[in-house]
Design a protein around this motif. Structure first.
Motif, PDB file in Angstrom:
ATOM      1  N   GLU A  18     -13.368 -52.686  -0.329  1.00 60.18           N
ATOM      2  CA  GLU A  18     -12.955 -53.556   0.770  1.00 60.18           C
ATOM      3  C   GLU A  18     -14.049 -53.606   1.837  1.00 60.18           C
ATOM      4  O   GLU A  18     -14.497 -52.557   2.326  1.00 60.18           O
ATOM      5  N   LEU A  19     -14.447 -54.824   2.199  1.00 61.70           N
ATOM      6  CA  LEU A  19     -15.552 -55.039   3.128  1.00 61.70           C
ATOM      7  C   LEU A  19     -15.076 -55.712   4.409  1.00 61.70           C
ATOM      8  O   LEU A  19     -14.167 -56.552   4.387  1.00 61.70           O
ATOM      9  N   GLN A  20     -15.719 -55.361   5.499  1.00 55.74           N
ATOM     10  CA  GLN A  20     -15.414 -55.944   6.801  1.00 55.74           C
ATOM     11  C   GLN A  20     -16.310 -57.162   7.052  1.00 55.74           C
ATOM     12  O   GLN A  20     -17.502 -57.136   6.747  1.00 55.74           O
ATOM     13  N   LEU A  21     -15.715 -58.190   7.656  1.00 51.83           N
ATOM     14  CA  LEU A  21     -16.454 -59.370   8.073  1.00 51.83           C
ATOM     15  C   LEU A  21     -16.802 -59.200   9.550  1.00 51.83           C
ATOM     16  O   LEU A  21     -15.926 -59.218  10.411  1.00 51.83           O
ATOM     17  N   ILE A  22     -18.094 -58.998   9.843  1.00 54.66           N
ATOM     18  CA  ILE A  22     -18.558 -58.634  11.176  1.00 54.66           C
ATOM     19  C   ILE A  22     -19.251 -59.828  11.833  1.00 54.66           C
ATOM     20  O   ILE A  22     -20.158 -60.432  11.254  1.00 54.66           O
ATOM     21  N   ASP A  23     -18.815 -60.156  13.048  1.00 56.91           N
ATOM     22  CA  ASP A  23     -19.474 -61.183  13.839  1.00 56.91           C
ATOM     23  C   ASP A  23     -20.832 -60.661  14.314  1.00 56.91           C
ATOM     24  O   ASP A  23     -20.910 -59.602  14.956  1.00 56.91           O
ATOM     25  N   LYS A  24     -21.915 -61.373  14.005  1.00 56.95           N
ATOM     26  CA  LYS A  24     -23.255 -60.901  14.352  1.00 56.95           C
ATOM     27  C   LYS A  24     -23.464 -60.774  15.857  1.00 56.95           C
ATOM     28  O   LYS A  24     -24.273 -59.954  16.304  1.00 56.95           O
ATOM     29  N   ASP A  25     -22.768 -61.583  16.635  1.00 54.03           N
ATOM     30  CA  ASP A  25     -23.010 -61.613  18.073  1.00 54.03           C
ATOM     31  C   ASP A  25     -22.197 -60.577  18.838  1.00 54.03           C
ATOM     32  O   ASP A  25     -22.689 -59.992  19.807  1.00 54.03           O
ATOM     33  N   THR A  26     -20.970 -60.327  18.413  1.00 55.01           N
ATOM     34  CA  THR A  26     -20.107 -59.392  19.135  1.00 55.01           C
ATOM     35  C   THR A  26     -19.956 -58.055  18.439  1.00 55.01           C
ATOM     36  O   THR A  26     -19.489 -57.085  19.047  1.00 55.01           O
ATOM     37  N   LEU A  27     -20.295 -57.993  17.160  1.00 52.10           N
ATOM     38  CA  LEU A  27     -20.090 -56.817  16.303  1.00 52.10           C
ATOM     39  C   LEU A  27     -18.621 -56.491  16.097  1.00 52.10           C
ATOM     40  O   LEU A  27     -18.275 -55.450  15.547  1.00 52.10           O
ATOM     41  N   ASN A  28     -17.744 -57.374  16.537  1.00 52.97           N
ATOM     42  CA  ASN A  28     -16.314 -57.230  16.269  1.00 52.97           C
ATOM     43  C   ASN A  28     -15.997 -57.891  14.930  1.00 52.97           C
ATOM     44  O   ASN A  28     -16.861 -58.514  14.303  1.00 52.97           O
ATOM     45  N   LEU A  29     -14.761 -57.752  14.507  1.00 55.49           N
ATOM     46  CA  LEU A  29     -14.338 -58.352  13.246  1.00 55.49           C
ATOM     47  C   LEU A  29     -14.080 -59.846  13.423  1.00 55.49           C
ATOM     48  O   LEU A  29     -13.612 -60.289  14.474  1.00 55.49           O
ATOM     49  N   ARG A  30     -14.384 -60.619  12.369  1.00 59.10           N
ATOM     50  CA  ARG A  30     -14.116 -62.064  12.371  1.00 59.10           C
ATOM     51  C   ARG A  30     -12.982 -62.364  11.403  1.00 59.10           C
ATOM     52  O   ARG A  30     -12.946 -61.859  10.278  1.00 59.10           O
ATOM     53  N   GLY A  46     -13.327 -70.279 -10.776  1.00 54.22           N
ATOM     54  CA  GLY A  46     -12.855 -69.292 -11.737  1.00 54.22           C
ATOM     55  C   GLY A  46     -13.415 -67.901 -11.518  1.00 54.22           C
ATOM     56  O   GLY A  46     -13.173 -67.004 -12.338  1.00 54.22           O
ATOM     57  N   GLN A  47     -14.155 -67.681 -10.434  1.00 53.70           N
ATOM     58  CA  GLN A  47     -14.736 -66.358 -10.180  1.00 53.70           C
ATOM     59  C   GLN A  47     -13.624 -65.325  -9.961  1.00 53.70           C
ATOM     60  O   GLN A  47     -12.571 -65.627  -9.423  1.00 53.70           O
ATOM     61  N   LYS A  48     -13.907 -64.097 -10.381  1.00 57.09           N
ATOM     62  CA  LYS A  48     -12.910 -63.033 -10.272  1.00 57.09           C
ATOM     63  C   LYS A  48     -13.438 -61.813  -9.521  1.00 57.09           C
ATOM     64  O   LYS A  48     -12.774 -60.786  -9.461  1.00 57.09           O
ATOM     65  N   ARG A  49     -14.617 -61.923  -8.930  1.00 61.02           N
ATOM     66  CA  ARG A  49     -15.197 -60.783  -8.214  1.00 61.02           C
ATOM     67  C   ARG A  49     -14.611 -60.619  -6.806  1.00 61.02           C
ATOM     68  O   ARG A  49     -14.442 -59.516  -6.327  1.00 61.02           O
ATOM     69  N   LEU A  50     -14.332 -61.714  -6.105  1.00 61.63           N
ATOM     70  CA  LEU A  50     -13.977 -61.680  -4.688  1.00 61.63           C
ATOM     71  C   LEU A  50     -12.525 -62.074  -4.484  1.00 61.63           C
ATOM     72  O   LEU A  50     -12.059 -63.073  -5.049  1.00 61.63           O
ATOM     73  N   HIS A  51     -11.831 -61.313  -3.630  1.00 60.76           N
ATOM     74  CA  HIS A  51     -10.399 -61.528  -3.437  1.00 60.76           C
ATOM     75  C   HIS A  51     -10.013 -61.348  -1.969  1.00 60.76           C
ATOM     76  O   HIS A  51     -10.709 -60.679  -1.206  1.00 60.76           O
ATOM     77  N   LYS A  52      -8.880 -61.933  -1.620  1.00 64.21           N
ATOM     78  CA  LYS A  52      -8.322 -61.749  -0.276  1.00 64.21           C
ATOM     79  C   LYS A  52      -7.667 -60.384  -0.193  1.00 64.21           C
ATOM     80  O   LYS A  52      -7.307 -59.771  -1.202  1.00 64.21           O
ATOM     81  N   GLU A  74     -23.287 -52.901 -10.336  1.00 61.30           N
ATOM     82  CA  GLU A  74     -23.868 -54.222 -10.573  1.00 61.30           C
ATOM     83  C   GLU A  74     -22.881 -55.323 -10.202  1.00 61.30           C
ATOM     84  O   GLU A  74     -23.266 -56.350  -9.624  1.00 61.30           O
ATOM     85  N   ASP A  75     -21.604 -55.100 -10.501  1.00 59.57           N
ATOM     86  CA  ASP A  75     -20.582 -56.085 -10.135  1.00 59.57           C
ATOM     87  C   ASP A  75     -20.419 -56.170  -8.620  1.00 59.57           C
ATOM     88  O   ASP A  75     -20.186 -57.252  -8.063  1.00 59.57           O
ATOM     89  N   MET A  76     -20.522 -55.020  -7.926  1.00 57.38           N
ATOM     90  CA  MET A  76     -20.459 -55.042  -6.468  1.00 57.38           C
ATOM     91  C   MET A  76     -21.623 -55.871  -5.907  1.00 57.38           C
ATOM     92  O   MET A  76     -21.437 -56.700  -5.006  1.00 57.38           O
ATOM     93  N   SER A  77     -22.813 -55.658  -6.443  1.00 56.52           N
ATOM     94  CA  SER A  77     -23.984 -56.412  -5.987  1.00 56.52           C
ATOM     95  C   SER A  77     -23.826 -57.900  -6.272  1.00 56.52           C
ATOM     96  O   SER A  77     -24.229 -58.742  -5.456  1.00 56.52           O
ATOM     97  N   ILE A  80     -21.662 -59.337  -3.555  1.00 57.71           N
ATOM     98  CA  ILE A  80     -22.402 -59.428  -2.289  1.00 57.71           C
ATOM     99  C   ILE A  80     -23.339 -60.632  -2.312  1.00 57.71           C
ATOM    100  O   ILE A  80     -23.451 -61.378  -1.319  1.00 57.71           O
ATOM    101  N   GLU A  81     -24.008 -60.851  -3.434  1.00 54.57           N
ATOM    102  CA  GLU A  81     -24.924 -61.983  -3.558  1.00 54.57           C
ATOM    103  C   GLU A  81     -24.177 -63.308  -3.465  1.00 54.57           C
ATOM    104  O   GLU A  81     -24.718 -64.295  -2.936  1.00 54.57           O
TER     105      GLU A  81
END
Length: 397
Positions: A18-30, A46-52, A74-77, A80-81
């Motif tokens: 699980e990854l956090q979505l970080i606002d570049k300007d405030t460093l808070n969560l987006r 049809g991608q299955k790598r990324l989920h809500k 490798e799947d994590m990378s 990310i890509e």
């Protein structure tokens, strides 16, 4: 009731990060996961790598069913890509840890889902506090008779897994005094926390039937134990770990869990009865690991004998080395020596805050570790942030 356990090849792997979505300007969560995933799915149908996930500040990367830890990484990378070109124009960056150091849980938006809306409505205050991020490791079990003995065996090492992965000392701008505050918050949900110690699969089936009949849960996924069987995948799922900040630690955690499960399976094959701890010792070990991290004294056996985790972990890792060699993850398991030397997640976060006097530096450390792919010594990197707002830290005392 019969609860089918899917066919799964022994010691196959699945990974969820699980990854956090970080606002570049405030460093808070987006709160932008919905639009991010919509764009991802339009580009990669049809991608299955990324989920809500439950909150709109989170995306989860899932691996394919794998045999090797490095394949999961490798799947994590890959995930990310896929995210990078979508996030860049939004001025959003990825980071992770068991918690965000200063985001306010009250302001986090829940994903538009009947399942999540029901959870929040049912659990009220605590449901609104689930600003949590984890790494979950699935390991395939070829015979369901092994599942509960191995689960009980894993609980004897719960403290080690938890302390090594602990990365949530800060919560809503407060130093909680815990190394793994995520564990303390998450167990407030009615079916979360340490699992019930059940001996036979039929007992587990009866438990699931009982909690459904009593309307404690509507479906199996609402049983949110720290370690649980995952019947639809034919795996044991270890969920106790905080989210790692970097791929090296994700790999080390996955290797540790992979080896522990296979080690337990081999001992069953050899006719051994796997060691287990009474439930009250399991619960105490969980609390000690959450509170003191690697400095905890862990209860090792049913006689109540204790040992310092910093002494016990090197012994455990040495015992797992032959298993790691067979599973092809010697390098990943061996990473723990380097990680502990520089400091595990909660230690690095506290060091960053103490060196710089604010919590923005902690988020900056998380961002830099995510990009680097490995832990960083906070004393050797520049953690100053343009437009630094000086978000200070309060103590829980």
């Amino acid at each position: 009731m019969t609860l089918d356990f899917a066919k799964s090849e022994r010691s196959t792997l699945g990974l969820e990060w699980e990854l956090q979505l970080i606002d570049k300007d405030t460093l808070n969560l987006r709160q932008c996961a919905e639009s991010v995933l919509k764009e991802i799915n339009s580009r990669h149908q049809g991608q299955k790598r990324l989920h809500k996930e439950m909150l709109l500040n989170t995306v989860e990367i899932n691996s394919r069913p794998r045999r090797r830890v490095r394949e999961c990484l490798e799947d994590m990378s890959e995930g990310i890509e896929m995210l990078a070109p979508v996030l860049e124009p939004m001025r959003v960056e990825l980071a992770s840890a068991g918690s965000h150091p200063f985001a306010n849980p009250i302001y986090q938006k829940v994903t538009d889902s009947e399942r999540y809306a029901k959870l929040v409505e049912h659990t009220q205050y605590w449901g609104r506090q689930m600003l949590l991020f984890g790494t979950h490791v699935h390991v395939g079990i070829e015979d369901r008779k092994k599942v509960l003995p191995i689960l009980g065996f894993l609980l004897t090492h719960l403290g080690a897994v938890q302390a090594l992965s602990a990365s949530s000392p800060f919560w809503g701008g407060i130093d909680t005094g815990y190394c793994d505050n995520r564990a303390m918050v998450f167990q407030q949900l009615p079916t979360a926390g340490t699992p019930h110690l059940l001996r036979e699969w039929e007992e587990f089936e009866n438990y699931v039937e009982d909690v459904k009949r009593a309307r404690i849960v509507d479906n199996f996924d609402e049983i949110r134990w720290d370690i649980r069987p995952a019947p639809k995948f034919g795996t044991i799922e270890v969920r106790v770990a905080d989210a790692s900040t970097n791929l090296l630690e994700v790999g080390a955690l996955t290797a540790l869990v992979h080896c522990l499960v296979e080690w337990g399976s081999r001992r069953i094959d050899a006719g051994e009865e796997l060691p287990q701890l009474p439930a009250w010792y399991v619960d105490e070990n969980k609390w000690r690991a959450a509170r003191y991290g690697l400095d905890a004294m862990i209860i090792e056996n049913s006689r109540g004998e204790e040992r310092a985790l910093r002494e016990a972990i090197p012994v455990l890792l040495a015992e797992l080395e032959p298993v790691a060699a067979n599973l092809g993850c010697v390098e990943e398991l061996g990473s723990w020596e380097k990680i502990v030397a520089v400091g595990v997640g909660y230690e690095r976060q506290r060091a960053a805050q103490q060196l710089n006097g604010n919590l923005e530096s902690v988020v900056e450390l998380m961002r830099q570790e995510f990009r680097a792919g490995h832990p960083l010594d906070p004393s050797t990197v520049d953690l100053t942030v343009p437009g630094d707002h000086g978000v200070g830290v309060k103590t829980s005392s």
